[in-house]
Every structure is written in structure tokens, then in C-alpha cells.
Design an enzyme around this catalytic site. Structure first.
Site, PDB file in Angstrom:
ATOM      1  N   TYR A 139       0.832  -1.148  -0.090  1.00  0.00           N
ATOM      2  CA  TYR A 139      -0.150  -0.049  -0.030  1.00  0.00           C
ATOM      3  C   TYR A 139       0.962   1.304   0.123  1.00  0.00           C
ATOM      4  O   TYR A 139       0.895   1.844  -0.840  1.00  0.00           O
ATOM      5  CB  TYR A 139      -0.933   0.076   1.241  1.00  0.00           C
ATOM      6  CG  TYR A 139      -2.246  -0.734   1.079  1.00  0.00           C
ATOM      7  CD1 TYR A 139      -2.267  -1.762   0.181  1.00  0.00           C
ATOM      8  CD2 TYR A 139      -3.348  -0.137   1.614  1.00  0.00           C
ATOM      9  CE1 TYR A 139      -3.744  -2.289  -0.158  1.00  0.00           C
ATOM     10  CE2 TYR A 139      -4.565  -0.839   1.472  1.00  0.00           C
ATOM     11  CZ  TYR A 139      -4.608  -1.926   0.723  1.00  0.00           C
ATOM     12  OH  TYR A 139      -5.996  -2.297   0.522  1.00  0.00           O
ATOM     13  N   SER A 140       1.612   1.681   1.125  1.00  0.00           N
ATOM     14  CA  SER A 140       2.247   2.787   1.479  1.00  0.00           C
ATOM     15  C   SER A 140       3.426   3.012   0.304  1.00  0.00           C
ATOM     16  O   SER A 140       4.072   1.892   0.032  1.00  0.00           O
ATOM     17  CB  SER A 140       2.747   3.043   2.787  1.00  0.00           C
ATOM     18  OG  SER A 140       1.627   2.883   3.600  1.00  0.00           O
ATOM     19  N   GLU A 254      -8.310  -4.362   8.720  1.00  0.00           N
ATOM     20  CA  GLU A 254      -6.883  -4.247   9.433  1.00  0.00           C
ATOM     21  C   GLU A 254      -7.279  -3.469  10.715  1.00  0.00           C
ATOM     22  O   GLU A 254      -6.586  -3.599  11.533  1.00  0.00           O
ATOM     23  CB  GLU A 254      -6.122  -3.502   8.393  1.00  0.00           C
ATOM     24  CG  GLU A 254      -4.629  -3.296   8.874  1.00  0.00           C
ATOM     25  CD  GLU A 254      -3.849  -2.279   8.292  1.00  0.00           C
ATOM     26  OE1 GLU A 254      -2.416  -2.493   8.309  1.00  0.00           O
ATOM     27  OE2 GLU A 254      -4.113  -1.635   7.427  1.00  0.00           O
TER      28      GLU A 254
END
Length: 406
Positions: A139-140, A254
Site C-alpha cells: 500500500y504505502s 486491518e
């Protein structure tokens, strides 16, 4: 006149299931593993299983009880939420623990069950349910952390596959993972609508992983580089451009786990009672109370907050309907859980004094050394999984209805 024989009323279904679960656990959980949970292996690295651990993981994986509420047709237990709670209670009663975990269970699996194709569910869910495949999250990026929608890792359409180029960072467990679920940009002219959700094998040519060493001494996160990586279009979840919607749903799962709603984060609250430790290290007054009144008050407030938090988590679980997943309320739970976890770590260090500031050496207790590393690692709890500031934005907009009028 003969009377009909009495027929016993059917036993309570949950009572029958409790008996079944108790018998099965007695037959399959090795007593040698009582209390020896390796819950943090998902972030600390692979663990070499003993024969008993191998047998336990295989047994619970085959039964589907590692993911008890997942559908049976994909390898899950097919249990109701009530049955799953009974199973959890029976496991706790004998000191048993769930060896099936990681990101596949707490994030990707529930999301794939909702958004994946039938072929994708049949391909990936059974392996997650048995704990035989490790997943990581892409993701990041260096320029897209809190503002995740600014990600630039690009997937170029090549007909039957995408060609992926770019970088991800803070890839938890990336150096040990078999596969990665990731958000990529497929349209540079749109921000949110230009993002797509892909699945990538970590051994694909062009994938390079570099672990990041943290102040806690561990390296659970990585930088991950993608150079001309071919990803088949069959590995796209949902439609092209639907990645932001799917990705947000995964983040709710999450946050639910990180807040304590999942088994891994919940264990962060385990350990000796703070009051007991404080009496040992700080001493007691004439009435048997913790000698330091200020510390005593802060421990009491912390214990009250913790108990209220855990009860709230339980109430939320009991009230949830079987067809509902986590909601925006997970942002509240994530923020509160992060604060309580960090407060606990700070108190553990303070209570031990100089004996609680060791890094290594024979002069420090093993538990104290673990607490120091947990204290340092815990600084990231209010950052990863969406920072506290991001959660505040979610709470303001989606729960309190405070819209941005710009």
C-alpha cells in the site's frame, strides 16, 4: 392404555457444539503447546515449527477452525459467530491458541471473500485457511503514506497482463511473504478512480525486497521495488479502477484487528497485571497499596480504560449481524486501542525503573527486555494502519457527519 415413551428434548445447539469442540480440542491440541503462542511471527519473521506445532496447525487447518466463520466451501469452519465464540472460550480454557493468522487472515481473506471472483476465492482462500501461504501488503509508498490515494506505482496494460513499475514501503513481512496484495495506479489522469487492486507473487522476476531496521532492533518492514514485473490480469481483484473502494474495505478489516478486535493485537494487552508488578518493584505502603500514590492512580485509570475498551469490543462483536463486516467505527477502536497500548508500555517501563531500561545483558530479566522492545515498537501503533490523524478524519466525516466545506 400404554403411554408413548418420553422423548428427551433436544439439547441446546450451542451446548452440543461446546461439547464437540471440547472433545475435538482434547484430542488434537498438544498439551506441550499450552501458552506457547507464536502470534507475532507474522511481523517478527518465520518460525521453525516443532513437530507438535506442525501437527496442531495441520489439524486446525484441516478442520477449518483457524478461520472459524469463513465459508466451509473455501476451507473455513462455517461456524456461526456464536459458535466461534464458544470455540474461542474452549480454547482459552485449556490454554490453546490459533496457529492460523497473518495478513491473509486479518485483512486480505475477508476482503477477497467479498470482492473476489469465484476462481480467486477457490485459488487463494483454502491456503490462507490452512496457513500455508504468507501474504504481505503493498500500500504505502515514500510519497504516499497518509495520503495513500497519491500512490504512483504504475501498472501498464499489456493486454493479458500488467507491467508494474514503482516502489512500496513499510511492507510488513515482505521478506518472508509468498504473495502480495497491492494497490497500483492504472490511470494517471484520475486520483481515486485510477487505482486498481492486484495480486502479485513475490518470487516474480523484478520484485526486490530490502528490510528496514527499526529502533526496536527488529526488521519487520521492508522497502519493496517493482521493475517491469508482469502480473496476469487474472490477478486483478474487482474491476480496473475499483481498487480504492476495495482497498478502503481492507483497511477496515486491518483497523479492526489492530484495535484489538483481532487475536494478534488483542494479545498485546496480555501479561502480568500492572498493579502486581508495581508492588514488586515500587513497594507497598502500610495498607498494602502501591507506595507511590500518583502511580497507583494512573494504573487504576489505565486498568479501567482497558476493561472498558475490551468490554466495548466484545459488545460490538455481540451486536454485529452475521452478514456485516467492520464499519467506520473501527477508526474509533483503533485510536483508543493505540492509546491504551502505548500507555501500558510507558507504565511498564516506569514501574521497573532502571531495571526496565535494558537492551541486553544478564543483569536484566527476559520479560523486561521484551517490554523495552515492545515499548519502542509500539511507537508506530498510532501510525501504521492509518495514523491517528487519518482515523480522526474518518470519525469526523463518516460518524459525526462533519463534512469538509471548502
Amino acid at each position: 392404555m400404554a403411554t408413548a415413551p418420553e422423548i428427551d428434548a433436544p439439547a441446546d445447539p450451542l451446548a452440543r457444539f461446546r461439547s464437540e469442540a471440547r472433545d475435538w480440542l482434547a484430542a488434537h491440541f498438544p498439551p506441550s503447546l499450552k501458552g506457547k503462542d507464536n502470534a507475532m511471527s507474522a511481523v517478527e519473521g518465520p518460525h521453525t515449527n516443532s513437530p507438535d506445532e506442525e501437527a496442531w496447525q495441520r489439524a486446525i487447518g484441516d478442520k477449518g477452525w483457524g478461520v472459524p466463520t469463513w465459508p466451509g466451501e473455501y476451507g473455513g469452519g462455517g461456524l456461526s459467530r456464536a459458535e466461534a465464540r464458544v470455540l474461542q472460550e474452549e480454547m482459552a480454557r485449556i490454554g490453546a491458541w490459533n496457529p492460523i493468522g497473518g495478513m491473509g487472515v486479518m485483512m486480505f481473506g475477508p476482503t477477497l471473500l467479498e470482492y473476489g471472483s469465484e476462481a480467486q476465492k477457490k485459488e487463494h482462500i483454502p491456503a490462507i485457511a490452512k496457513g500455508t501461504v504468507r501474504w504481505c501488503q503493498g500500500y504505502s509508498e515514500p510519497g504516499a503514506g497518509s495520503d495513500l490515494a497519491s500512490l504512483q506505482c504504475f501498472a501498464e496494460d499489456k493486454g493479458d497482463h500488467y507491467l508494474v513499475n514503482g516502489q512500496k514501503t513499510w511492507t510488513s513481512g515482505g521478506q518472508w511473504a509468498d504473495k502480495c496484495f497491492m494497490l497500483v495506479r492504472t490511470d494517471k489522469t484520475k486520483k481515486h478512480e485510477g487505482i486498481t487492486f492486484l495480486l502479485c507473487d513475490m518470487d516474480t522476476p523484478g520484485v526486490e525486497v530490502k528490510p528496514i531496521r527499526l529502533i526496536s532492533g527488529s526488521s519487520p518492514f521492508c522497502e519493496t521495488f517493482f521493475t517491469d514485473v508482469k502480473v496476469p490480469k487474472a490477478n486483478r481483484v474487482g474491476e480496473e479502477g475499483q481498487g480504492w473502494t476495495i482497498g478502503k474495505r481492507l483497511l477496515q478489516h486491518e483497523r479492526s484487528s489492530l484495535s484489538g478486535g483481532g487475536s494478534t493485537a488483542g494479545r498485546m494487552f496480555a501479561g502480568a497485571p500492572l498493579g502486581q508488578l508495581a508492588k514488586h518493584f515500587v513497594g507497598v505502603d502500610a495498607e498494602g497499596r502501591i507506595a507511590d500514590p500518583d502511580l497507583r492512580g494512573r494504573i487504576v485509570r489505565h486498568d479501567m480504560d482497558l476493561r472498558a475498551f475490551l468490554l466495548t469490543l466484545r459488545r460490538a462483536a455481540l451486536e454485529a449481524k452475521s452478514n456485516q463486516g467492520p464499519s467506520a467505527a473501527t477508526s474509533i477502536m483503533k485510536n483508543v486501542g493505540a492509546r491504551i497500548m502505548q500507555e501500558r508500555s510507558e507504565l511498564l517501563i516506569e514501574i521497573r525503573g532502571l531495571a526496565g531500561l535494558g537492551w541486553e545483558g544478564a543483569g536484566f530479566e527476559e520479560e523486561a527486555l521484551k517490554d523495552v522492545r515492545s515499548w519502542l515498537f509500539g511507537k508506530a501503533v498510532s501510525i501504521y494502519g492509518g495514523s491517528s490523524e487519518i482515523q480522526n478524519n474518518v470519525i469526523a466525516k463518516r460518524i459525526l457527519g462533519m463534512l469538509d466545506h471548502q
